[in-house]
Scaffold this motif. Sequence first.
Motif, PDB file in Angstrom:
ATOM      1  N   THR A 105      -7.894   3.079  -3.334  1.00 22.34           N
ATOM      2  CA  THR A 105      -7.277   2.424  -2.176  1.00 22.34           C
ATOM      3  C   THR A 105      -8.263   1.505  -1.470  1.00 22.34           C
ATOM      4  O   THR A 105      -7.920   0.378  -1.076  1.00 22.34           O
ATOM      5  CB  THR A 105      -6.735   3.473  -1.182  1.00 22.34           C
ATOM      6  N   SER A 127      -7.842  -0.428   5.346  1.00 23.80           N
ATOM      7  CA  SER A 127      -8.078   0.259   4.066  1.00 23.80           C
ATOM      8  C   SER A 127      -8.554   1.686   4.283  1.00 23.80           C
ATOM      9  O   SER A 127      -8.076   2.623   3.627  1.00 23.80           O
ATOM     10  CB  SER A 127      -9.118  -0.514   3.238  1.00 23.80           C
ATOM     11  N   THR A 130      -5.725   3.903   5.620  1.00 19.97           N
ATOM     12  CA  THR A 130      -4.770   4.244   4.561  1.00 19.97           C
ATOM     13  C   THR A 130      -5.373   5.251   3.591  1.00 19.97           C
ATOM     14  O   THR A 130      -4.697   6.177   3.143  1.00 19.97           O
ATOM     15  CB  THR A 130      -4.349   2.980   3.779  1.00 19.97           C
ATOM     16  N   ILE A 159      -1.303   1.129  11.057  1.00 18.09           N
ATOM     17  CA  ILE A 159      -1.237   2.526  10.627  1.00 18.09           C
ATOM     18  C   ILE A 159      -0.145   3.292  11.364  1.00 18.09           C
ATOM     19  O   ILE A 159       0.630   4.050  10.761  1.00 18.09           O
ATOM     20  CB  ILE A 159      -2.611   3.217  10.836  1.00 18.09           C
ATOM     21  N   HIS A 193      -0.648   8.550   6.220  1.00 20.00           N
ATOM     22  CA  HIS A 193      -1.942   8.265   6.848  1.00 20.00           C
ATOM     23  C   HIS A 193      -2.424   9.357   7.807  1.00 20.00           C
ATOM     24  O   HIS A 193      -3.431  10.015   7.555  1.00 20.00           O
ATOM     25  CB  HIS A 193      -1.880   6.941   7.621  1.00 20.00           C
ATOM     26  N   GLY A 306      -1.248  -3.397   4.799  1.00 21.18           N
ATOM     27  CA  GLY A 306      -0.990  -1.978   5.004  1.00 21.18           C
ATOM     28  C   GLY A 306       0.171  -1.473   4.162  1.00 21.18           C
ATOM     29  O   GLY A 306       0.096  -0.390   3.566  1.00 21.18           O
ATOM     30  N   TRP A 310      -0.150   1.191   1.165  1.00 18.35           N
ATOM     31  CA  TRP A 310       0.635   2.412   1.327  1.00 18.35           C
ATOM     32  C   TRP A 310       1.570   2.607   0.137  1.00 18.35           C
ATOM     33  O   TRP A 310       1.709   3.711  -0.388  1.00 18.35           O
ATOM     34  CB  TRP A 310       1.423   2.324   2.629  1.00 18.35           C
TER      35      TRP A 310
END
Length: 325
Positions: A105, A127, A130, A159, A193, A306, A310
């Motif tokens: 990720t 980053s 996540t 997030i 998250h 994001g 994700w």
Amino acid sequence: MENQSYLVSNKSTFLFEIKKWQQQMFFIFLILICLSGFISPPIALLLGLVVANLAGHPFLHLNHKATTILLQVSVVGLGFGMNVNSALSAGKEGFLFTIASIFSTLTLGFFIGKWFSIEKKTSHLISCGTAICGGSAIAAIAPVIKSDEKQTSVALGVIFILNSVALFLFPAVGHWLHLTQHEFGLWCAIAIHDTSSVVGAANKYGAEALQIATTVKLARALWIIPVALITSYLFKNKKSKIKIPYFIGLFILAMLCNTFVSQTALVAPYLVSIAKTGLTVTLFLIGAGLNWKILKTVGIKPLLQGVLLWGFIAIAALVSIIYLS
């Protein structure tokens, strides 16, 4: 004339204070509803979002501190409902998934950030949020890279938006795919998250899912430390202090008490019940802190980064859990 102006000013101030007091009383009333146990964590989050954008948050300046403390206390309380042996088994299985998902990720996040020309620090915070544990990871990494308020706020906004979606989406997908309690607990611990949303989604799915998800997620949170050390090297900032999530130690202590101290059984159910109620209030406050002003600052590119990260971690983890575990 001066007396009239003074009276008008006093009346305006009085009306403003009355309105402010009503807003505060209404907000406290909603918190009491969350404490009553009549609404679930996802509904509490939705209620908070509605309140934030229609009535406003009268205690916004206290929100971050309150949610942080409440979440940590709630997580420790949940430890009194868990068994060490089961937790070790879950943690061992989630270890390889954790390592693979974190570093893949972070790597993908770096390239997406470059591709979209997103500011370097903002991209890295998204980053890390996540890859590890959402807002907690961002709070730990932000001082290491010396990000400014806007960079940190944008990352947190991304997030928290995705967390809100995950709380409703994941249980629905889990039931649609007929995931077992074990599979769902492992999946949401890796792919959602923030700890608050992980616990909220897993709690909605079932008791076994909650135990697995909480254990794996908190073990994952410890990766803040090595990631922060690598970050300080990459951003050439070796003097920054790294925030260690100490409440994880208290969570482990609570599990040990529940497993090996027989007297704990007398109070454990009550502590777990209080912890779940605390989580409901936490999610309400998180929702109440997400008004349109904050959402507008996010921007389309950071949000897209994001979403892509994700989507990657959620799909990759789900496929791995179903076909490889």
